[in-house]
Design a protein around this motif. Structure first.
Motif, PDB file in Angstrom:
ATOM      1  N   ASP A  55     -30.293  52.698   3.949  1.00 22.05           N
ATOM      2  CA  ASP A  55     -29.564  52.098   5.066  1.00 22.05           C
ATOM      3  C   ASP A  55     -28.721  50.906   4.615  1.00 22.05           C
ATOM      4  OD1 ASP A  55     -30.583  53.891   6.891  1.00 22.05           O
ATOM      5  OD2 ASP A  55     -32.267  52.611   7.468  1.00 22.05           O
ATOM      6  N   LYS A  56     -27.482  50.913   5.029  1.00 27.70           N
ATOM      7  CA  LYS A  56     -26.589  49.800   4.725  1.00 27.70           C
ATOM      8  C   LYS A  56     -27.153  48.484   5.242  1.00 27.70           C
ATOM      9  CE  LYS A  56     -22.893  49.170   7.270  1.00 27.70           C
ATOM     10  NZ  LYS A  56     -21.532  49.295   7.871  1.00 27.70           N
ATOM     11  N   ALA A  57     -27.764  48.512   6.428  1.00 25.65           N
ATOM     12  CA  ALA A  57     -28.257  47.287   7.047  1.00 25.65           C
ATOM     13  C   ALA A  57     -29.269  46.575   6.157  1.00 25.65           C
ATOM     14  CB  ALA A  57     -28.891  47.597   8.405  1.00 25.65           C
ATOM     15  N   ASP A  58     -30.027  47.327   5.369  1.00 25.03           N
ATOM     16  CA  ASP A  58     -31.033  46.697   4.524  1.00 25.03           C
ATOM     17  C   ASP A  58     -30.389  45.987   3.334  1.00 25.03           C
ATOM     18  OD1 ASP A  58     -33.194  47.473   6.149  1.00 25.03           O
ATOM     19  OD2 ASP A  58     -33.241  49.456   5.214  1.00 25.03           O
ATOM     20  N   PHE A  59     -29.363  46.583   2.750  1.00 22.53           N
ATOM     21  CA  PHE A  59     -28.637  45.884   1.681  1.00 22.53           C
ATOM     22  C   PHE A  59     -27.997  44.599   2.222  1.00 22.53           C
ATOM     23  CE2 PHE A  59     -28.514  50.209  -0.245  1.00 22.53           C
ATOM     24  CZ  PHE A  59     -29.013  49.900  -1.495  1.00 22.53           C
ATOM     25  N   LEU A  60     -27.400  44.704   3.404  1.00 26.89           N
ATOM     26  CA  LEU A  60     -26.755  43.527   3.985  1.00 26.89           C
ATOM     27  C   LEU A  60     -27.778  42.461   4.354  1.00 26.89           C
ATOM     28  CD1 LEU A  60     -24.020  45.192   6.245  1.00 26.89           C
ATOM     29  CD2 LEU A  60     -23.801  44.294   3.909  1.00 26.89           C
ATOM     30  N   ALA A  61     -28.970  42.893   4.769  1.00 28.71           N
ATOM     31  CA  ALA A  61     -30.020  41.931   5.096  1.00 28.71           C
ATOM     32  C   ALA A  61     -30.426  41.139   3.856  1.00 28.71           C
ATOM     33  CB  ALA A  61     -31.230  42.640   5.691  1.00 28.71           C
ATOM     34  N   VAL A  62     -30.536  41.817   2.709  1.00 26.51           N
ATOM     35  CA  VAL A  62     -30.868  41.111   1.467  1.00 26.51           C
ATOM     36  C   VAL A  62     -29.799  40.058   1.171  1.00 26.51           C
ATOM     37  CG1 VAL A  62     -31.233  41.337  -1.021  1.00 26.51           C
ATOM     38  CG2 VAL A  62     -32.141  43.076   0.534  1.00 26.51           C
ATOM     39  N   ILE A  63     -28.535  40.426   1.314  1.00 28.77           N
ATOM     40  CA  ILE A  63     -27.447  39.474   1.080  1.00 28.77           C
ATOM     41  C   ILE A  63     -27.534  38.324   2.071  1.00 28.77           C
ATOM     42  CG2 ILE A  63     -24.935  39.173   1.093  1.00 28.77           C
ATOM     43  CD1 ILE A  63     -24.753  42.139   0.165  1.00 28.77           C
ATOM     44  N   ASP A  64     -27.841  38.616   3.343  1.00 33.84           N
ATOM     45  CA  ASP A  64     -27.998  37.569   4.350  1.00 33.84           C
ATOM     46  C   ASP A  64     -29.102  36.587   3.963  1.00 33.84           C
ATOM     47  OD1 ASP A  64     -25.999  38.586   5.969  1.00 33.84           O
ATOM     48  OD2 ASP A  64     -27.362  39.725   7.256  1.00 33.84           O
ATOM     49  N   GLY A  65     -30.191  37.120   3.414  1.00 37.86           N
ATOM     50  CA  GLY A  65     -31.279  36.247   2.984  1.00 37.86           C
ATOM     51  C   GLY A  65     -30.852  35.337   1.855  1.00 37.86           C
ATOM     52  N   MET A  66     -30.139  35.878   0.877  1.00 32.52           N
ATOM     53  CA  MET A  66     -29.652  35.046  -0.220  1.00 32.52           C
ATOM     54  C   MET A  66     -28.648  34.004   0.296  1.00 32.52           C
ATOM     55  SD  MET A  66     -31.442  36.294  -2.549  1.00 32.52           S
ATOM     56  CE  MET A  66     -32.379  37.803  -2.821  1.00 32.52           C
TER      57      MET A  66
ATOM     58  N   TRP B 243     -20.065  40.950  -2.695  1.00 27.99           N
ATOM     59  CA  TRP B 243     -21.085  41.998  -2.668  1.00 27.99           C
ATOM     60  C   TRP B 243     -21.131  42.666  -1.294  1.00 27.99           C
ATOM     61  CZ3 TRP B 243     -23.807  44.963  -5.711  1.00 27.99           C
ATOM     62  CH2 TRP B 243     -24.044  44.577  -7.039  1.00 27.99           C
ATOM     63  N   ARG B 244     -21.042  41.859  -0.249  1.00 30.67           N
ATOM     64  CA  ARG B 244     -21.071  42.407   1.105  1.00 30.67           C
ATOM     65  C   ARG B 244     -19.897  43.363   1.318  1.00 30.67           C
ATOM     66  NH1 ARG B 244     -23.649  40.154   5.282  1.00 30.67           N
ATOM     67  NH2 ARG B 244     -23.683  38.134   4.229  1.00 30.67           N
ATOM     68  N   SER B 245     -18.724  42.961   0.866  1.00 32.80           N
ATOM     69  CA  SER B 245     -17.535  43.808   1.017  1.00 32.80           C
ATOM     70  C   SER B 245     -17.684  45.105   0.242  1.00 32.80           C
ATOM     71  CB  SER B 245     -16.292  43.058   0.532  1.00 32.80           C
ATOM     72  OG  SER B 245     -16.042  41.929   1.345  1.00 32.80           O
ATOM     73  N   ASP B 246     -18.259  45.011  -0.952  1.00 26.38           N
ATOM     74  CA  ASP B 246     -18.433  46.207  -1.767  1.00 26.38           C
ATOM     75  C   ASP B 246     -19.446  47.169  -1.141  1.00 26.38           C
ATOM     76  OD1 ASP B 246     -16.552  45.349  -3.570  1.00 26.38           O
ATOM     77  OD2 ASP B 246     -17.996  44.598  -5.043  1.00 26.38           O
ATOM     78  N   ILE B 247     -20.514  46.630  -0.567  1.00 26.91           N
ATOM     79  CA  ILE B 247     -21.491  47.491   0.126  1.00 26.91           C
ATOM     80  C   ILE B 247     -20.823  48.174   1.317  1.00 26.91           C
ATOM     81  CG2 ILE B 247     -23.581  47.492   1.548  1.00 26.91           C
ATOM     82  CD1 ILE B 247     -24.265  47.293  -1.368  1.00 26.91           C
ATOM     83  N   GLU B 248     -20.046  47.410   2.087  1.00 29.79           N
ATOM     84  CA  GLU B 248     -19.330  47.990   3.231  1.00 29.79           C
ATOM     85  C   GLU B 248     -18.384  49.091   2.760  1.00 29.79           C
ATOM     86  OE1 GLU B 248     -19.763  47.570   6.351  1.00 29.79           O
ATOM     87  OE2 GLU B 248     -20.558  45.574   6.749  1.00 29.79           O
ATOM     88  N   SER B 249     -17.669  48.841   1.658  1.00 32.51           N
ATOM     89  CA  SER B 249     -16.724  49.819   1.144  1.00 32.51           C
ATOM     90  C   SER B 249     -17.443  51.073   0.658  1.00 32.51           C
ATOM     91  CB  SER B 249     -15.909  49.200   0.008  1.00 32.51           C
ATOM     92  OG  SER B 249     -14.953  50.112  -0.484  1.00 32.51           O
TER      93      SER B 249
END
Length: 279
Positions: free
Chosen positions: A94-105, A65-71
């Motif tokens: 913001d990309k950072a917010d999607f990545l933050a959700v993934i970081d939390g999971m 998921w992280r890679s797909d968000i980055e892409s």
């Protein structure tokens, strides 16, 4: 929400959500963007809570998921992140917010969270709740500063309330989100999840977190009372429904055996109508 890019199971989860009615009153583009963000959150949350998959496989799914968000943000093939592509373009999320959700999971996948420090718990809540709020307030059309402040306070208020409501369910899967400082101050030994939540003194630790939730609810309600710019029925609804749940839990207490408080759906719909009429 684009049905072509949203799996049927996720569409069903969105439709069954307690706040589906609240989201339905948003203008179409904002409504579909919120459904897409909700579906993203459900997808990564399901990975974090998968009790069958091993940690390595779940971590790899989150990394995908992280890679797909980055892409997606780099202009490449978005893969699974096609789910939120339209919302990202329309509302400059913001990309950072999607990545933050993934970081939390990922915090849940890395290890079952048990009695974190309050600092770690606050970081976790920022990632899994306030980051979702930061995505949401952009879709709601709020101004940046006040939107970020609302996301900070309401996200934490809601997440603390959910933690207090799900004490037994979380312990059953090996997690205790109550902060270690509060548990130790109450005299609860940090042995294992079932023993910890089965200790009557856990009530004091829960009330510590409840007091923190009230502070955040009051701050969020003060922001909403100023009637800031934006389509704010959804956050008003969340505050209007969940703050009373917290009060009801406090009245019952958290000493075992506990009764899980549920959202009253007829009352929820009445609240939606009231907020729509008097917005």
């Amino acid at each position: 929400m684009n049905p072509d890019s949203t799996p049927a199971a996720l569409q069903a989860q969105v439709s069954g959500s307690s706040f589906y009615a609240g989201m339905r009153v948003l203008p179409k583009a904002r409504r579909e963007a919120m459904y897409a963000v909700y579906a993203f959150c459900r997808a990564v949350d399901d990975i974090a809570d998968d009790e069958i998959g091993d940690r390595r496989a779940r971590a790899e799914q989150l990394e995908a998921w992280r890679s797909d968000i980055e892409s997606l943000y780099a202009g490449g093939n978005p893969g699974q992140a096609a789910l939120v592509a339209e919302a990202v373009r329309e509302f400059a999320l913001d990309k950072a917010d999607f990545l933050a959700v993934i970081d939390g999971m990922a915090m849940d996948v890395d290890h079952d969270m048990r009695w974190p420090t309050f600092e770690e718990l606050d970081l976790y809540c920022d990632r899994v709740a306030s980051a979702v709020g930061r995505l949401s307030v952009k879709i709601f059309g709020m101004e940046h500063g006040v939107g970020i402040e609302l996301a900070h306070h309401l996200g934490r208020a809601l997440q603390f309330t959910n933690i207090l409501r799900d004490v037994d369910e979380d312990a059953a899967i090996g997690r205790v989100y109550l902060p270690s400082e509060a548990l130790l101050a109450a005299g609860v030994e940090l042995l294992d999840p079932i023993t910890v939540v089965g200790d009557p003194r856990v009530d004091a630790a829960c009330r510590f977190l409840a007091a923190k939730a009230h502070v955040h609810f009051r701050a969020a309600e003060a922001i909403l009372a100023q009637r800031p710019k934006g389509h704010l029925i959804a956050p008003r609804l969340m505050a209007a429904v969940y703050a009373p749940i917290l009060v009801r839990m406090e009245a019952l207490g958290w000493a075992p055996p506990r009764t899980r408080i549920k959202v009253n759906k007829p009352a929820l719909l009445f609240t939606v109508v009231r907020l729509w009429l008097f917005r």
